[in-house]
Design an enzyme around this catalytic site. Structure first.
Site, PDB file in Angstrom:
ATOM      1  N   SER A  21      -3.191  16.335  30.982  1.00  0.00           N
ATOM      2  CA  SER A  21      -2.491  17.327  30.661  1.00  0.00           C
ATOM      3  C   SER A  21      -1.201  17.833  31.042  1.00  0.00           C
ATOM      4  CB  SER A  21      -3.198  18.635  31.011  1.00  0.00           C
ATOM      5  OG  SER A  21      -2.799  19.877  30.230  1.00  0.00           O
ATOM      6  N   ASP A  62      -9.325  16.530  19.570  1.00  0.00           N
ATOM      7  CA  ASP A  62      -9.184  17.306  21.117  1.00  0.00           C
ATOM      8  C   ASP A  62      -7.958  18.381  20.421  1.00  0.00           C
ATOM      9  OD1 ASP A  62      -7.591  18.579  23.107  1.00  0.00           O
ATOM     10  OD2 ASP A  62      -6.398  16.612  23.904  1.00  0.00           O
ATOM     11  N   HIS A  90     -10.770  17.945  25.150  1.00  0.00           N
ATOM     12  CA  HIS A  90      -9.558  18.026  26.312  1.00  0.00           C
ATOM     13  C   HIS A  90      -9.959  17.757  27.529  1.00  0.00           C
ATOM     14  CE1 HIS A  90      -5.320  18.302  26.328  1.00  0.00           C
ATOM     15  NE2 HIS A  90      -5.326  19.067  27.370  1.00  0.00           N
TER      16      HIS A  90
END
EC number: 3.1.-.-
Length: 267
Positions: free
Chosen positions: A97, A218, A247
């Site tokens: 991320s 996602d 995610h």
């Protein structure tokens, strides 16, 4: 933070044995504990470096300077300070991320430090643009920020299962725990920073070999983003898709993710 105290402030740990060094860098809403199911797969062959982003709930919130952490660059400074403090010459870097974004910028600044970038749930920009589908309209994001501000607890209860995606209650509980550990004002501030970031213009400057790992679905990153990265990253780039949703595959599908990481790491 100086190099001297950054290792303590950001809870830096080095675990495992082996000549090669592997960085595991967590994403927004988690801390280094997000890797606890992944770690056992690598500690026999790697020295694994873990740390907490300054925004994580496991870090003293006094270290979070609202005047400093307005862009991703200070987070990159922190990462490179850790690397230099540990005397690391070269490493493989796994970033999830926002830490994928941080790794991209770090590799442009200091390409010699990184043998491989492995980016999980990475998006160079979350907002849609004229010729780019990031997954979110600005109005949608503003509603998210408003929800976080109005009732952080209710927002976490709604967001955590949505982000985890897969039907793995333990992963939802764990992600909720680390989200609740964050101070709400810091969480909102960091969210704004991430969603206002746009790395599309620098992707071509990346020279380090890169593997992009996405899941089949996602909520934060559309599948089309991986193809965008494949065609715009400057180094050799591969894209892998896990047979799971969500995610946070390090929490919801650790064995499968570990298998993909092993395959992606330099031999």
């Amino acid at each position: 933070m100086s190099q001297h105290n950054i290792l303590e402030a950001l809870n830096v740990r080095v675990v495992g044995t082996g000549d090669r060094i592997l960085f595991l860098a967590h994403g927004f809403g988690t801390d280094q504990s997000a890797w606890h199911l992944i770690l056992p797969y690598f500690t026999q062959n790697y020295r694994v470096v873990l740390y907490d982003l300054v925004c994580a709930g496991s870090v003293n919130p006094d270290y979070f300077d609202f005047n400093r952490y307005t862009t991703l660059d200070p987070y990159v400074d922190d990462l490179l300070n850790i690397v230099d403090s540990l005397g690391i010459q070269n490493c493989a870097y796994v970033g999830h991320s926002v830490s994928a974004m941080i790794g991209i910028i770090a590799s442009i600044r200091r390409p010699e430090l990184f043998s491989k970038l492995i980016l999980i749930g990475f998006s160079p920009r979350f907002l849609n643009d004229e010729d780019y589908h990031g997954g979110f309209e600005e109005g949608e994001i503003e509603k998210v920020f408003s929800a976080m501000e109005a009732n952080y607890e209710a927002w976490v209860h709604g967001f955590a299962p949505l982000a985890v995606g897969a039907d793995v209650p333990a992963a939802v509980r764990e992600f909720s725990r680390t989200l609740f550990n964050m101070r709400p004002d810091i969480s909102l501030f960091v969210s704004r920073t991430v969603f206002n970031s746009d790395l599309r213009g620098v992707l071509g400057l990346v020279r380090v070999p890169t593997c992009v790992i996405q899941t089949a679905k996602d909520v934060s990153v559309p599948a089309s983003v991986a193809e965008y990265l494949r065609s715009h990253l400057g180094g050799d780039t591969t894209v892998e898709t896990l047979k799971t949703e969500g995610h946070l595959p390090q929490l919801s599908a650790p064995a499968q993710l570990a298998q993909f990481l092993r395959r992606a790491l330099p031999r």
